[in-house]
Design an enzyme around this catalytic site. Structure first.
Site, PDB file in Angstrom:
ATOM      1  N   LYS A  13       0.838  -1.210   0.000  1.00  0.00           N
ATOM      2  CA  LYS A  13       0.000   0.000   0.000  1.00  0.00           C
ATOM      3  C   LYS A  13       0.874   1.263   0.000  1.00  0.00           C
ATOM      4  CE  LYS A  13      -2.371  -0.910   3.791  1.00  0.00           C
ATOM      5  NZ  LYS A  13      -1.800  -2.184   4.259  1.00  0.00           N
ATOM      6  N   ARG A  88      -9.910   0.767   9.126  1.00  0.00           N
ATOM      7  CA  ARG A  88      -9.509  -0.625   9.383  1.00  0.00           C
ATOM      8  C   ARG A  88     -10.638  -1.424  10.018  1.00  0.00           C
ATOM      9  NH1 ARG A  88      -3.574   0.239   9.652  1.00  0.00           N
ATOM     10  NH2 ARG A  88      -2.540  -1.784   9.747  1.00  0.00           N
TER      11      ARG A  88
HETATM   12  P1  AMP Z   1       0.364   0.209   9.591  1.00  0.00           P
HETATM   13  O1  AMP Z   1       1.569   1.107   9.507  1.00  0.00           O
HETATM   14  O2  AMP Z   1      -0.779   0.699   8.764  1.00  0.00           O
HETATM   15  O3  AMP Z   1       0.687  -1.222   9.322  1.00  0.00           O
HETATM   16  O4  AMP Z   1      -0.149   0.285  11.106  1.00  0.00           O
HETATM   17  C1  AMP Z   1       0.652  -0.102  12.171  1.00  0.00           C
HETATM   18  C2  AMP Z   1      -0.182  -0.236  13.419  1.00  0.00           C
HETATM   19  O5  AMP Z   1      -0.791   1.006  13.725  1.00  0.00           O
HETATM   20  C3  AMP Z   1      -1.319  -1.214  13.302  1.00  0.00           C
HETATM   21  O6  AMP Z   1      -0.917  -2.558  13.551  1.00  0.00           O
HETATM   22  C4  AMP Z   1      -2.254  -0.702  14.396  1.00  0.00           C
HETATM   23  O7  AMP Z   1      -1.791  -1.071  15.681  1.00  0.00           O
HETATM   24  C5  AMP Z   1      -2.086   0.801  14.275  1.00  0.00           C
HETATM   25  N1  AMP Z   1      -3.042   1.389  13.335  1.00  0.00           N
HETATM   26  C6  AMP Z   1      -2.775   1.995  12.175  1.00  0.00           C
HETATM   27  N2  AMP Z   1      -3.871   2.417  11.574  1.00  0.00           N
HETATM   28  C7  AMP Z   1      -4.901   2.050  12.360  1.00  0.00           C
HETATM   29  C8  AMP Z   1      -6.311   2.171  12.280  1.00  0.00           C
HETATM   30  N3  AMP Z   1      -6.897   2.759  11.238  1.00  0.00           N
HETATM   31  N4  AMP Z   1      -7.036   1.677  13.286  1.00  0.00           N
HETATM   32  C9  AMP Z   1      -6.494   1.089  14.345  1.00  0.00           C
HETATM   33  N5  AMP Z   1      -5.166   0.914  14.484  1.00  0.00           N
HETATM   34  C10 AMP Z   1      -4.366   1.394  13.502  1.00  0.00           C
END
Ligand code: AMP
Length: 272
Positions: A13, A88
């Protein structure tokens, strides 16, 4: 242009978001990046989120929704944005619908990167090994154990969004396992198709849009008078000719005989 990139961790992404922002001059809004920045800055929200993130769990909906609500109101987001890692959960998607509705904004497309989870795990492990080899800092949640938890959270809480957006007719799926350039090309095609569809819809809507005033005029006062139907022209027949026809018909009916003859004769008598 307002887009969502949907897909599990490691689906690519972030890479595709970078290409989209330079192509459409929009901003990249990654809730993961924002939460990591808040954690690094030591804000109360950031520290609270960090504990969850390190365990591979999701941060509460209200926290991320508040972050996004604030971010889409910034001047640099006026031209559009690509959301990466948000929404999410279905609750976040509904909150986003409300946020956009209040601002009279609409999503243009939701692009789902479809991937094979087993290959994904290998991909992320390779990426981590590569980062370590290049002396880069590795994310605390980029280890096999936490990763499995993040994938499980995706399956349970985020994957239903695919149906959520499909039911709104704005979701497109591309093969996230294809080489990066091919994924980009597939996204371009998908967006071009969506724009063409949008244009056709707008043309149809314009054609259908007749002002109520014009409509009522059209019903009550037709612009052109309907033409009077002209009678088929037939030559006036002379009395002698008519008599000839009648006598010929009478002779014919005499030949046939029976019920029909008498009915026919009655009509002919009238005609005379
Ligand atoms: P990412 O960088 O998108 O993989 O996000 C890393 C971590 O941030 C995830 O595993 C969640 O713990 C938290 N996180 C990011 N975006 C969200 C979201 N929209 N809702 C809840 N937790 C989030």
């Amino acid at each position: 242009m307002r887009l969502i990139l949907l897909g599990p961790p490691g689906a690519g992404k972030g890479t595709q978001a970078q290409r989209l922002i330079s192509k459409y001059r929009i901003v990249h809004l990654s809730t993961g990046d924002m939460l990591r920045a808040a954690g690094a800055a030591g804000t109360p929200v950031g520290l609270q989120a960090k504990a969850k993130m390190d365990r591979g769990e999701l941060v509460p909906d209200d926290v991320v929704v508040a972050i996004i609500a604030n971010r889409i109101d910034q001047p640099d987001a006026k031209n559009g944005f690509v959301l990466d890692g948000f929404p999410r959960t279905v609750a976040q998607a509904e909150a986003l619908d409300r946020l956009l509705g209040e601002r009279s904004l609409k999503l243009d497309a939701v692009i789902e990167l479809a991937v094979d989870e087993d290959i994904l795990l290998d991909r992320i492990q390779n990426r981590v090994a590569d980062m370590i080899a290049h002396g880069k800092t590795v994310r605390s949640d980029d280890n096999p154990e936490v990763l499995k938890g993040r994938l499980a959270a995706y399956r349970a809480q985020t994957a239903p969004l695919s149906y959520y957006y499909a039911s709104k007719g704005i979701r497109g799926v591309v093969d996230g396992m294809a080489p990066v350039d091919e994924v980009t090309a597939a996204i371009d095609r998908l967006l071009a198709k969506g724009r063409a569809k949008g244009r056709a819809k707008a043309v149809k809507a314009r054609a259908r849009k007749v002002s109520p005033k014009a409509k009522s005029k059209a019903i009550t006062r037709p612009k052109t008078k309907p033409k009077a139907r002209s009678k088929p022209k037939s030559k006036p027949r002379s009395k002698a000719a008519s008599r000839k026809t009648v006598s010929r018909a009478r002779n014919k009916s005499k030949d046939k005989g029976g019920m029909r003859k008498s009915g026919h004769r009655r009509r002919l008598t009238k005609a005379r």
